[in-house]
Design a protein around this motif. Sequence first.
Motif, mmCIF file in Angstrom:
data_model
loop_
_atom_site.group_PDB
_atom_site.id
_atom_site.type_symbol
_atom_site.label_atom_id
_atom_site.label_comp_id
_atom_site.label_asym_id
_atom_site.label_seq_id
_atom_site.Cartn_x
_atom_site.Cartn_y
_atom_site.Cartn_z
ATOM 1 N N SER A 43 -19.537 -19.653 11.894
ATOM 2 C CA SER A 43 -19.530 -18.224 11.537
ATOM 3 C C SER A 43 -20.455 -17.896 10.371
ATOM 4 O O SER A 43 -20.450 -16.771 9.870
ATOM 5 C CB SER A 43 -18.103 -17.784 11.185
ATOM 6 O OG SER A 43 -17.260 -17.918 12.297
ATOM 7 N N ALA B 225 -14.193 -13.977 9.047
ATOM 8 C CA ALA B 225 -15.255 -13.012 9.383
ATOM 9 C C ALA B 225 -16.542 -13.757 9.703
ATOM 10 O O ALA B 225 -16.681 -14.938 9.383
ATOM 11 C CB ALA B 225 -15.479 -12.061 8.211
ATOM 12 N N GLU B 226 -17.424 -13.027 10.325
ATOM 13 C CA GLU B 226 -18.752 -13.581 10.576
ATOM 14 C C GLU B 226 -19.616 -13.254 9.363
ATOM 15 O O GLU B 226 -19.676 -12.094 8.937
ATOM 16 C CB GLU B 226 -19.319 -12.900 11.821
ATOM 17 C CG GLU B 226 -20.478 -13.605 12.443
ATOM 18 C CD GLU B 226 -20.994 -12.838 13.660
ATOM 19 O OE1 GLU B 226 -22.171 -13.012 13.991
ATOM 20 O OE2 GLU B 226 -20.203 -12.053 14.239
ATOM 21 N N ILE B 227 -20.254 -14.273 8.805
ATOM 22 C CA ILE B 227 -20.957 -14.054 7.535
ATOM 23 C C ILE B 227 -22.460 -14.291 7.697
ATOM 24 O O ILE B 227 -22.891 -15.377 8.096
ATOM 25 C CB ILE B 227 -20.451 -15.016 6.421
ATOM 26 C CG1 ILE B 227 -18.923 -15.156 6.431
ATOM 27 C CG2 ILE B 227 -20.979 -14.579 5.065
ATOM 28 C CD1 ILE B 227 -18.160 -14.048 5.804
ATOM 29 N N ASP B 228 -23.236 -13.267 7.338
ATOM 30 C CA ASP B 228 -24.688 -13.443 7.216
ATOM 31 C C ASP B 228 -24.966 -13.651 5.737
ATOM 32 O O ASP B 228 -24.838 -12.711 4.936
ATOM 33 C CB ASP B 228 -25.429 -12.190 7.703
ATOM 34 C CG ASP B 228 -25.232 -11.967 9.195
ATOM 35 O OD1 ASP B 228 -25.215 -12.956 9.945
ATOM 36 O OD2 ASP B 228 -25.075 -10.786 9.600
ATOM 37 N N LYS C 103 -28.332 -4.960 11.393
ATOM 38 C CA LYS C 103 -27.588 -5.992 12.136
ATOM 39 C C LYS C 103 -26.102 -5.642 12.259
ATOM 40 O O LYS C 103 -25.284 -6.487 12.575
ATOM 41 C CB LYS C 103 -27.722 -7.346 11.396
ATOM 42 C CG LYS C 103 -29.148 -7.900 11.363
ATOM 43 C CD LYS C 103 -29.475 -8.584 12.693
ATOM 44 C CE LYS C 103 -30.736 -9.409 12.601
ATOM 45 N NZ LYS C 103 -31.963 -8.602 12.480
ATOM 46 N N LYS C 104 -25.791 -4.386 11.954
ATOM 47 C CA LYS C 104 -24.420 -3.856 12.095
ATOM 48 C C LYS C 104 -23.390 -4.655 11.289
ATOM 49 O O LYS C 104 -22.317 -4.997 11.784
ATOM 50 C CB LYS C 104 -23.996 -3.836 13.573
ATOM 51 C CG LYS C 104 -24.943 -3.063 14.479
ATOM 52 C CD LYS C 104 -24.726 -1.569 14.345
ATOM 53 C CE LYS C 104 -25.506 -0.784 15.373
ATOM 54 N NZ LYS C 104 -26.972 -0.802 15.198
ATOM 55 N N GLN C 105 -23.753 -4.958 10.049
ATOM 56 C CA GLN C 105 -22.757 -5.600 9.184
ATOM 57 C C GLN C 105 -21.791 -4.533 8.681
ATOM 58 O O GLN C 105 -22.226 -3.437 8.281
ATOM 59 C CB GLN C 105 -23.449 -6.290 7.989
ATOM 60 C CG GLN C 105 -24.174 -7.579 8.377
ATOM 61 C CD GLN C 105 -25.670 -7.481 8.235
ATOM 62 O OE1 GLN C 105 -26.220 -6.390 8.038
ATOM 63 N NE2 GLN C 105 -26.359 -8.596 8.363
ATOM 64 N N HIS C 106 -20.525 -4.846 8.679
ATOM 65 C CA HIS C 106 -19.518 -3.845 8.308
ATOM 66 C C HIS C 106 -19.470 -3.595 6.814
ATOM 67 O O HIS C 106 -19.022 -2.536 6.365
ATOM 68 C CB HIS C 106 -18.119 -4.279 8.799
ATOM 69 C CG HIS C 106 -18.029 -4.325 10.288
ATOM 70 N ND1 HIS C 106 -18.304 -5.460 11.012
ATOM 71 C CD2 HIS C 106 -17.729 -3.360 11.198
ATOM 72 C CE1 HIS C 106 -18.162 -5.208 12.306
ATOM 73 N NE2 HIS C 106 -17.817 -3.936 12.447
ATOM 74 N N ARG D 282 -18.102 -8.295 10.402
ATOM 75 C CA ARG D 282 -19.348 -8.973 10.060
ATOM 76 C C ARG D 282 -19.758 -8.571 8.635
ATOM 77 O O ARG D 282 -19.804 -7.380 8.310
ATOM 78 C CB ARG D 282 -20.442 -8.582 11.053
ATOM 79 C CG ARG D 282 -21.697 -9.396 10.867
ATOM 80 C CD ARG D 282 -22.665 -9.161 12.011
ATOM 81 N NE ARG D 282 -23.842 -9.998 11.875
ATOM 82 C CZ ARG D 282 -24.859 -9.985 12.697
ATOM 83 N NH1 ARG D 282 -24.852 -9.199 13.755
ATOM 84 N NH2 ARG D 282 -25.907 -10.766 12.505
ATOM 85 N N SER E 251 -24.326 -17.780 8.997
ATOM 86 C CA SER E 251 -25.759 -17.924 9.277
ATOM 87 C C SER E 251 -26.534 -17.587 8.001
ATOM 88 O O SER E 251 -26.181 -16.667 7.271
ATOM 89 C CB SER E 251 -26.194 -17.015 10.424
ATOM 90 O OG SER E 251 -25.826 -15.696 10.142
#
Lengths: 408, 183
Positions: free
Chosen positions: A50, A31-34, A65-68, A2, A52
Amino acid sequence: MRIAYFSPLPPQKSGIADYSATLLPSLAEMAEIDVFVDDNLLPQLPPHPSISIHSISSFRGPLDKKQHICIYQMGANVHYHDKIFQLLRRYPGITVLHDVNMNSFFGELYLMRGQITEYTRLMAYAYSEEGLSHARSAHRGETPYDTAKYLLIEPLIERSLGVIVHSHYAESLIRARRPGVSVKRIPLVTDIAFSSASAEEAKLQLGFEQSDLIIAAFGYISPTKRLEKLLSVSSMLRNKIPHIKLAIVGEAIDGYDLYTEIAALGLADITRVTGYVKESELRTYLAATDVGFNLRYPTIGESSATLVALMASAKPTLVSNVDAFVEYPDDACIKIDIGEHEEFQIASALNKLLSDAELRRQIGHNARRYVEFTCAPALVAQQYMEFVETVLNEIAPSKMKASLSSKR
Amino acid sequence: MTELQTIQTAEIDRSQNYHVTGQRERSIMELQQRACLTPRPLTSNTPVIGGFIAWFRNAWNSVSTQWYIAPLIQQQNEFNQGVVDELRALRDDMQSLHAELRIIASEQQELKQQTDKIADLVDVAGVGYIRIQELKQLLDEISDRLIANDRDVAALTHDLGKVTYAVIRLDEDLKRLDGALRS
């Protein structure tokens, strides 16, 4: 994986906004992207499961938000990167440095806002006593601000766990200044589907004749784009090449007047200055272009998104033979030396290209091939992810103790 | 007191004294009165023939000496008058000089007051300069500490970033481990 991703996005008028809009869909495949954007901005980004979108002021750090990892797209435009810089300072991550001279950014951020002490402090931080003396002397008006010598990238790269740049030139510059920094060169990204329309269709669509030979320059209009040289050469070439047309596709920076020069040289009848255009129109102009004009000098170590777009559109393009532009393959663009022979070289290259359709096709083909193998979004996204892995491995819990002690 | 001041003071004293007594003015007046010589008539106290003797002397004098003495007296008178005139001119010059001296003395007094003030300011500035140097040194020390502090903050933030990401990964690892243990 993330990722917290910070960047301007369209409709913001920024090359970095376009860059992110091109990159994000491919990155979101891995990957999941904020994505964090300026408050109240409604970004023009195709929906992706993926991706937001969040307001930048809502970010509370990666733990929330536990982004890596955090990825910060940094350029020299204060309006788009001020808030990103503030977060980058607080929550280190990977910084994508689009400009390797950030002095103008900090000048605008601090000096223009009367925060002289902040600027001085930054100079002292980056260059110790020398920087402090220079800043004080410049504040007193004893010496001009030396923005070419003091790049002020140190405050950014020292806070970053990793740095991405777009050229070997920028990479070596950073390594020379801060050898310990983890830095990777990843080429600019561009949408390979640029040249879908034919040149003839595009010309007609834009109101040109099919027989017109269009030399086009894209992006912000400023003295560094060397457009006066193009105008000067065109005033000579138009007698020899009657169908020559100039398209200057972009907005002039404040205070820069190209119209006077155009009128003085009697080029108003063959020159079109469009101002800012939407992406669809930009693509049409790219398709209509016969020769791209993408000179830039002096540079601040930047790479050019408009150049990559021209290359992706298979257009032979003139570039300045300096800094990061030197790295492009010789058979994929035409390099013009800066100096007394600059105009002669421009004239010679334009004359040759406009007279030889096959030569244009060949160089355009080489350019497109180069871009396909280096700047395709999927390739660039892949390199991003590899670098993220490298950086995260360097700070893996098992290596943490050594990592921290080496820093102290 | 400087030599010039001593002279000026003396001259002022003399000038004031002169004006108070008017002695020199009177002297000149006396000299003026005595500048013109006039021959006295010859007389005799002898009884009976005294008148004759006086007449005879005057007659003899006018015959034997007046033609010689009169020009001398005239010359002496002119000289005397010239001396008196010169003395008056000198007196006038001196009065002008005294007036100028009074002005100069007054100006010098003002200058001295200003010099004294400047001297005081120089003393203050000297103290201030030393203080400024001390403050500058202190500022440099603070500046050095601030730079070092900024670098420490940057390094700590950098480390904190690393720790943050490591914690996130550890947390995930723990959750995975927990899940594996449960299953």
